[in-house]
Design an enzyme around this catalytic site. Sequence first.
Site, PDB file in Angstrom:
ATOM      1  N   SER A  15      -7.396 -11.464  33.296  1.00 37.09           N
ATOM      2  CA  SER A  15      -6.613 -11.485  34.540  1.00 37.09           C
ATOM      3  C   SER A  15      -7.401 -12.216  35.615  1.00 37.09           C
ATOM      4  O   SER A  15      -8.591 -12.521  35.443  1.00 37.09           O
ATOM      5  CB  SER A  15      -6.282 -10.059  35.026  1.00 37.09           C
ATOM      6  OG  SER A  15      -7.469  -9.380  35.429  1.00 37.09           O
ATOM      7  N   ASP A  59     -16.143  -3.889  26.046  1.00 38.18           N
ATOM      8  CA  ASP A  59     -16.564  -3.281  27.299  1.00 38.18           C
ATOM      9  C   ASP A  59     -17.917  -3.900  27.643  1.00 38.18           C
ATOM     10  O   ASP A  59     -18.883  -3.741  26.892  1.00 38.18           O
ATOM     11  CB  ASP A  59     -16.690  -1.769  27.105  1.00 38.18           C
ATOM     12  CG  ASP A  59     -17.146  -1.043  28.360  1.00 38.18           C
ATOM     13  OD1 ASP A  59     -17.640  -1.701  29.308  1.00 38.18           O
ATOM     14  OD2 ASP A  59     -17.034   0.198  28.396  1.00 38.18           O
ATOM     15  N   TYR A 162     -19.494  -1.293  47.105  1.00 42.99           N
ATOM     16  CA  TYR A 162     -19.093  -2.597  46.567  1.00 42.99           C
ATOM     17  C   TYR A 162     -20.050  -3.694  47.043  1.00 42.99           C
ATOM     18  O   TYR A 162     -20.484  -4.539  46.261  1.00 42.99           O
ATOM     19  CB  TYR A 162     -17.667  -2.911  47.010  1.00 42.99           C
ATOM     20  CG  TYR A 162     -17.093  -4.182  46.421  1.00 42.99           C
ATOM     21  CD1 TYR A 162     -16.833  -4.286  45.057  1.00 42.99           C
ATOM     22  CD2 TYR A 162     -16.800  -5.269  47.233  1.00 42.99           C
ATOM     23  CE1 TYR A 162     -16.296  -5.442  44.514  1.00 42.99           C
ATOM     24  CE2 TYR A 162     -16.264  -6.429  46.702  1.00 42.99           C
ATOM     25  CZ  TYR A 162     -16.014  -6.517  45.344  1.00 42.99           C
ATOM     26  OH  TYR A 162     -15.491  -7.672  44.816  1.00 42.99           O
ATOM     27  N   PHE A 195      -9.306 -13.905  47.241  1.00 44.14           N
ATOM     28  CA  PHE A 195      -8.500 -14.611  46.244  1.00 44.14           C
ATOM     29  C   PHE A 195      -7.334 -13.734  45.811  1.00 44.14           C
ATOM     30  O   PHE A 195      -7.422 -12.501  45.805  1.00 44.14           O
ATOM     31  CB  PHE A 195      -9.349 -14.999  45.034  1.00 44.14           C
ATOM     32  CG  PHE A 195     -10.124 -16.266  45.227  1.00 44.14           C
ATOM     33  CD1 PHE A 195      -9.653 -17.473  44.729  1.00 44.14           C
ATOM     34  CD2 PHE A 195     -11.313 -16.267  45.944  1.00 44.14           C
ATOM     35  CE1 PHE A 195     -10.362 -18.656  44.935  1.00 44.14           C
ATOM     36  CE2 PHE A 195     -12.025 -17.433  46.152  1.00 44.14           C
ATOM     37  CZ  PHE A 195     -11.544 -18.633  45.645  1.00 44.14           C
ATOM     38  N   THR A 197      -5.779 -12.092  43.381  1.00 49.39           N
ATOM     39  CA  THR A 197      -5.997 -11.552  42.039  1.00 49.39           C
ATOM     40  C   THR A 197      -5.661 -10.066  42.019  1.00 49.39           C
ATOM     41  O   THR A 197      -5.600  -9.418  43.066  1.00 49.39           O
ATOM     42  CB  THR A 197      -7.465 -11.725  41.605  1.00 49.39           C
ATOM     43  OG1 THR A 197      -8.298 -10.847  42.389  1.00 49.39           O
ATOM     44  CG2 THR A 197      -7.933 -13.162  41.790  1.00 49.39           C
TER      45      THR A 197
END
Length: 258
Positions: A15, A59, A162, A195, A197
């Site tokens: 994706s 993974d 993050y 972006f 996404t």
Amino acid sequence: MKIQGKTAFIAGATSGLGLGAARHFAERGANVVLVGRRRELAEKLAAELGDNALGLGADITDPEQVTAAIQATVDRFGAIDINLNTAGYIAAVGLTTADGTPTDLAEFSRMVTTNVVGTFNVMSQAAAAMLNNEPDDDGERGVIINTSSAAAHDGTVGMVGYSATKAALVGMTLPAAREFAGRGIRVNTIVAGGFDTPIFDGFTDDAAIAQQVQHFAGPRRLGRPEEFAAFAAHLVENGYFNASNPRLDAGYRIPLQF
């Protein structure tokens, strides 16, 4: 390094930025390996790209699964020349909750494991495979490209976790490139801005995104996966690009409140 005829191992290719890159590299004549957690989706997308594409389920945080994916790639195409890492996870994680209690470590640990440990795992194993390649006329054996975020430099409220993981990728770039100095492997990290996404699905809404693009210097819109892919391709082809963390963000600087 020329893209045509080379093999690109793309983690997070089912994706978003990874899929956009897989399509772009395939169009440029590369063998493309799409790696994602969902094996059936990876295989389906690879089938759509043609005979020079391979879909693998793995993974990235599991060393054995990545080893198997690396081996399957070498068995099919003979080598790994390009490693692009786009797999990632985002969640709102601050140091404390809204009521002032310490944050549960679960989400932070998940981001560290996926964004940092997983990327390191793929880089390490891909680099080991690249060292077996014969150098080309410019002495190159391989190119590694990671994906960071504008949050690495100007994260806002709720992005402590993050931002930490994406800053870690920026910090890995130079020492990784220096590790392979003289051995023909270049390492760069794209610091991506906003972006279009699926990573932000459920994390923010259309109104918030519309507000954020006003902080772009221009163009004032979300970036397109194909724009990211074209820049990644340039990093592969431009042999003088090494040990760098270029921003690709339309001049975006994240404000105090997202």
